[in-house]
Scaffold this motif. Structure first.
Motif, PDB file in Angstrom:
ATOM      1  N   LEU A 171      -3.458   7.391  -8.369  1.00 50.58           N
ATOM      2  CA  LEU A 171      -4.661   7.931  -7.739  1.00 50.58           C
ATOM      3  C   LEU A 171      -5.395   8.955  -8.597  1.00 50.58           C
ATOM      4  O   LEU A 171      -6.475   9.421  -8.221  1.00 50.58           O
TER       5      LEU A 171
ATOM      6  N   GLY B  89       0.134   4.719   0.069  1.00 55.12           N
ATOM      7  CA  GLY B  89      -0.527   5.974   0.378  1.00 55.12           C
ATOM      8  C   GLY B  89       0.210   6.765   1.447  1.00 55.12           C
ATOM      9  O   GLY B  89       1.114   6.267   2.125  1.00 55.12           O
TER      10      GLY B  89
ATOM     11  N   ASN C 260      -5.438  13.549   4.548  1.00 51.28           N
ATOM     12  CA  ASN C 260      -5.764  12.694   3.407  1.00 51.28           C
ATOM     13  C   ASN C 260      -5.591  13.541   2.147  1.00 51.28           C
ATOM     14  O   ASN C 260      -6.550  13.830   1.430  1.00 51.28           O
TER      15      ASN C 260
ATOM     16  N   ARG D  14       4.376  10.271   0.110  1.00 48.38           N
ATOM     17  CA  ARG D  14       3.756   8.937   0.090  1.00 48.38           C
ATOM     18  C   ARG D  14       4.674   7.903   0.738  1.00 48.38           C
ATOM     19  O   ARG D  14       5.874   7.850   0.459  1.00 48.38           O
TER      20      ARG D  14
ATOM     21  N   TRP E  22      -1.111  -1.383  -5.904  1.00 46.91           N
ATOM     22  CA  TRP E  22      -1.486   0.016  -5.678  1.00 46.91           C
ATOM     23  C   TRP E  22      -1.479   0.763  -7.004  1.00 46.91           C
ATOM     24  O   TRP E  22      -0.569   0.612  -7.809  1.00 46.91           O
TER      25      TRP E  22
ATOM     26  N   CYS F 225       0.871  -1.174   0.000  1.00 50.81           N
ATOM     27  CA  CYS F 225       0.000   0.000   0.000  1.00 50.81           C
ATOM     28  C   CYS F 225       0.906   1.221   0.000  1.00 50.81           C
ATOM     29  O   CYS F 225       1.803   1.322   0.846  1.00 50.81           O
TER      30      CYS F 225
ATOM     31  N   GLY G   1      -6.898   3.506  -4.809  1.00 46.39           N
ATOM     32  CA  GLY G   1      -5.492   3.152  -4.642  1.00 46.39           C
ATOM     33  C   GLY G   1      -5.296   1.661  -4.566  1.00 46.39           C
ATOM     34  O   GLY G   1      -4.649   1.058  -5.421  1.00 46.39           O
TER      35      GLY G   1
ATOM     36  N   ILE H 104      -8.292  10.072  -0.950  1.00 42.49           N
ATOM     37  CA  ILE H 104      -8.683   8.675  -1.074  1.00 42.49           C
ATOM     38  C   ILE H 104     -10.078   8.499  -0.476  1.00 42.49           C
ATOM     39  O   ILE H 104     -10.356   8.927   0.639  1.00 42.49           O
TER      40      ILE H 104
END
Length: 606
Positions: A559, A161, A526, A169, A556, A159, A549, A530
C-alpha cells in the motif's frame, strides 16, 4: 512501512526484531510541513544498487525463488475431466501481517477436484518475511499452520486489508466455495469470522476489493462473482483437433456480484441491489476502485470475461451508497468493433501526464492488452495499438499486470504476466504456447510504450532500463503482487502460477535516477488510507497516484506509493486527498527515502 522506534510492541509481547534491523536502512518519518526539511530519512540514494547482493551480475528483474523459502506450488486439481475451475489459477498478495515492518506473502490455493489423486487438504498459505539472508536475498518461512491462516476453499484470490480498523491486517479469501474472512488477532494468529461477519457467500468469486465508497470512514467490500458452476453443470467441450478441452465461459451463465456495506462493528451487510450494483450479465474476474471522473468519490470498474465490462459511477453523498451505470457512456464495455473481450487483470494509472486515471486490462490471445485513455471526464478510448501496447501483446494470454515507474523517470510503465489455459494449446493454435514470457512496457514520457528486453536497451547504451532476465522466463502466470521487499525504493514482486511453482523476483540494480516513497496513516477504521489520492510535484512536474491494494489479477499490493523523480533531489510538494476528501500538503520532502505522512500533520491545501 511502520515507524521503527525500537519500543516494545505491547500487542505481541515482543520487540519487533526485524523492524529494528530495518531501522539500520531507513527511518520512517512523520512530517509536518514546517519540519519536513529536517526529517531523518532512509539511506537509499539515487543510483544505488537495489536488492542487496541478489543478482549482482544481472540488472532489472531477477528470479531468486530458489533457496528463499517461498515454496508454494499451486494445485488446480486436474484429473483429465477438464473441469472449468482448473483454468484460472489463483492470485497472491503482499502485506505486513505481524506489524514488524516488512512485507509477508500470501498465496491463494486451488484444491482437489473430483478424480484428483493427490491427498489434501490444500489450504491457502502464509509466508512470513524473515529479512535478508547472508547473500542479501529475501528469506521466508511458511507459518500457515502456526498462524491458523490456511483458508480451505478452491480459491481465486485474496484481499489483505484491515477491514475492522484495529491496526492489524486481515485476510479475505474468495473463490469457489464459501468465502473466508480471517481476522488478525494481533498475536500472530488469525480466527475465522466469515459467518459472523456475514461474508461467507458460496458463489464462485473471481475478484474482490476494499474501498470506502460511502466515505463514512470504514472499508466496504465488493465481491465480483464469475459464473454459475458445479459438478452438475460441468460440460464436455472440444476444440478440434483436440478431442477434449476446456469450455469457453459462454457455456456458463453469469453470476451476480455483491457489494457489502461495512457496518463498523466487524460485520457487513449486502446492499448490492439498493446501491445499484445490479447487472446480471457480467462474468467478473477483475475490479478496481478509482475516482475516474475527479468528483471526489470512488467509482467502480468491473472487468468481465467474454461479457461487457462495467463502470459504476458513484453518485452517492457522504454516508450513501448509490451508483449509476456508466458502462456504455464511458466506452469501457466493448472494443472498437463492439465486441466483448476476455478481460481479467486490470490497473489504473496516469500514463500521459494529464492527471486522469487511465486503464489497462489484460485479455485473451488475439485481443491484446487494452489501454483505455481517460479524457479527464470519465470517458475512455482504447489506444493500445496507437501507444505501442496492442501489437506486442496480441499473441499473449494476459493475467496479472501493474503500472509502476520501473526506471524512475517520472512516468508510469507497465508489467504484464502471461500464460495460456490449455497445456495442449499448440495442437490447435500453432501461434500459441502454454508457458509465455512476461512483458515490460516502458513509457517514453508521452504515454507511448516500447517493450523492454531482458538485457540492456537504454538508447545511450548505458545500463539502467533493461528489464532483467526474468522477462525471458516462460511461465503459466496468473497473479502478480508487487511491493518493496527490501525497502530500497523499487518494486519487487511475487507471481502465482496455475498448477506450477510460484516465483519470487527482486529488482537488481537501479538507474541513475531518484525516487521517493510514501506511506499514509489515517484516523479511524481505514488506517492505511485506502482510496486516498496523492499528487507529487518535483521539478515542476506533477504526478498522481491512488492507494488501492486490490489490483492486477486476484492479488493484493504493497500500500506504499513509489514515485520516480528523474533527476530531482526532492519533492517540492506532496498533496494528499484523504479518503473522506480532506486536502493536506506536506513538503518539501527529500528524495531517496520513504516518508510517513500522518493525517493532521501537514498544512491545509486547496
Amino acid at each position: 512501512m511502520k515507524a521503527t522506534t525500537g519500543e516494545r510492541d505491547t500487542r505481541t509481547g515482543r520487540a519487533p526484531a526485524r523492524a529494528l534491523r530495518r531501522a539500520a536502512r531507513f527511518v520512517a518519518c512523520t512530517l509536518a510541513a514546517a519540519a519536513a526539511a529536517g526529517c531523518e530519512r532512509g539511506t537509499g540514494s539515487a543510483g544505488g544498487a537495489g536488492g542487496g547482493d541478489a543478482g549482482r551480475a544481472a540488472r532489472g528483474y531477477v528470479d531468486v525463488t530458489e533457496g528463499s523459502g517461498l515454496a508454494f506450488r499451486h494445485v488446480n486439481g486436474a484429473s483429465g475431466a477438464y473441469y472449468f475451475l482448473e483454468t484460472n489459477g489463483s492470485g497472491c498478495g503482499l502485506f505486513d501481517y505481524d506489524n514488524d515492518g516488512d512485507l509477508d506473502a500470501y498465496f491463494a490455493q486451488g484444491g482437489a477436484l473430483e478424480g484428483f489423486q493427490e491427498k489434501g487438504p490444500f489450504p491457502s498459505r502464509l509466508f512470513r518475511n524473515d529479512g535478508e539472508g547472508p547473500d542479501g536475498r529475501p528469506r521466508f518461512s511458511d507459518v500457515t499452520e502456526a498462524a491458523h491462516a490456511g483458508a480451505l476453499l478452491y480459491a481465486t484470490g485474496c484481499c489483505l486489508g484491515d477491514y475492522d480498523g484495529d491496526g492489524w491486517r486481515d485476510v479475505f479469501v474468495y473463490g469457489w466455495g464459501a468465502n473466508v474472512l480471517l481476522r488478525n488477532r494481533g498475536d500472530g494468529t488469525f480466527e475465522d469470522v466469515s459467518k459472523k461477519a456475514g461474508v461467507a457467500d458460496p458463489r464462485y468469486a473471481g475478484t474482490a476489493l476494499y474501498a470506502d465508497f460511502d466515505r463514512d470512514g470504514d472499508l466496504d467490500l465488493f465481491v465480483g462473482n464469475y459464473v454459475k458452476w458445479s459438478y452438475a453443470l460441468h460440460r464436455s467441450c472440444a476444440v478440434p483437433p483436440a478431442e477434449r478441452s476446456y469450455c469457453h465461459p459462454d457455456v456458463f451463465d453469469a453470476e451476480t456480484s455483491l457489494l457489502y456495506r461495512n457496518n463498523g462493528d466487524g460485520t457487513f451487510s449486502d446492499v448490492s441491489f439498493p446501491a445499484g450494483i445490479n447487472r446480471r450479465d457480467g462474468k467478473t474476474l477483475g475490479a478496481l476502485a478509482s475516482d475516474v471522473d475527479d468528483d471526489g468519490d470512488l467509482d467502480l470498474f468491473v472487468a468481465n470475461d467474454s461479457s461487457p465490462n462495467f463502470l459504476y459511477r458513484n453518485d452517492g453523498k457522504p454516508g450513501e451508497l448509490v451508483f449509476g451505470d456508466a458502462s456504455e457512456s464511458s466506452a469501457l464495455s466493448y472494443d472498437h468493433d463492439g465486441r466483448t473481450q476476455g478481460s481479467m487483470g486490470c490497473d489504473f494509472a496516469d500514463v500521459d501526464g494529464d492527471l486522469s486515471p487511465d486503464l489497462a486490462v489484460t485479455n485473451l490471445e488475439m485481443e491484446a492488452t487494452a489501454l483505455y485513455v481517460n479524457d479527464g471526464h470519465g470517458r475512455f478510448d482504447d489506444q493500445a495499438f496507437q501507444r505501442g501496447i496492442g501489437r506486442p501483446s496480441l499473441l499473449d494470454f494476459g493475467w496479472g499486470l501493474r503500472f509502476l515507474d520501473f526506471d524512475d523517470d517520472a512516468d508510469m510503465d507497465l508489467l504484464v504476466v502471461n500464460g495460456h489455459l490449455h497445456p495442449g494449446v499448440v495442437q490447435y493454435e500453432a501461434s500459441q504456447r502454454y508457458e509465455q514470457e512476461p512483458k515490460l512496457f516502458l513509457n517514453d514520457g508521452r504515454g507511448r510504450f516500447t517493450v523492454a528486453s531482458a538485457g540492456p536497451n537504454a538508447p545511450d547504451g548505458k545500463p539502467g532500463d533493461e528489464g532483467g532476465p526474468f522477462l525471458s522466463e516462460r511461465l503459466v502466470a496468473r497473479g502478480l503482487a508487487m511491493g518493496d521487499l527490501d525497502d530500497d525504493g523499487d518494486l519487487d514482486l511475487i507471481v502465482s502460477m496455475n498448477d506450477h511453482d510460484a516465483r519470487l523476483v527482486v529488482r537488481a540494480g537501479r538507474p541513475a535516477r531518484r525516487w521517493i516513497g510514501l506511506a499514509l496513516a489515517y484516523e479511524g477504521k481505514n488506517p492505511e488510507a485506502i482510496g486516498a489520492r496523492v499528487d507529487v510535484t518535483a521539478g515542476g512536474k506533477r504526478q498522481r497516484q491512488e492507494i488501492r491494494g486490490a489490483q492486477s489479477f486476484a492479488s493484493w499490493q504493497d500500500l506504499r506509493l513509489l514515485f520516480g523523480l528523474a533527476g530531482q533531489a526532492q519533492a517540492e510538494s506532496v498533496v494528499v486527498r484523504w479518503p473522506r476528501g480532506e486536502l493536506e500538503e506536506f513538503g518539501p520532502l527529500p528524495a531517496g527515502s520513504y516518508h510517513r505522512l500522518v493525517r493532521g500533520k501537514g498544512k491545509p491545501a486547496r
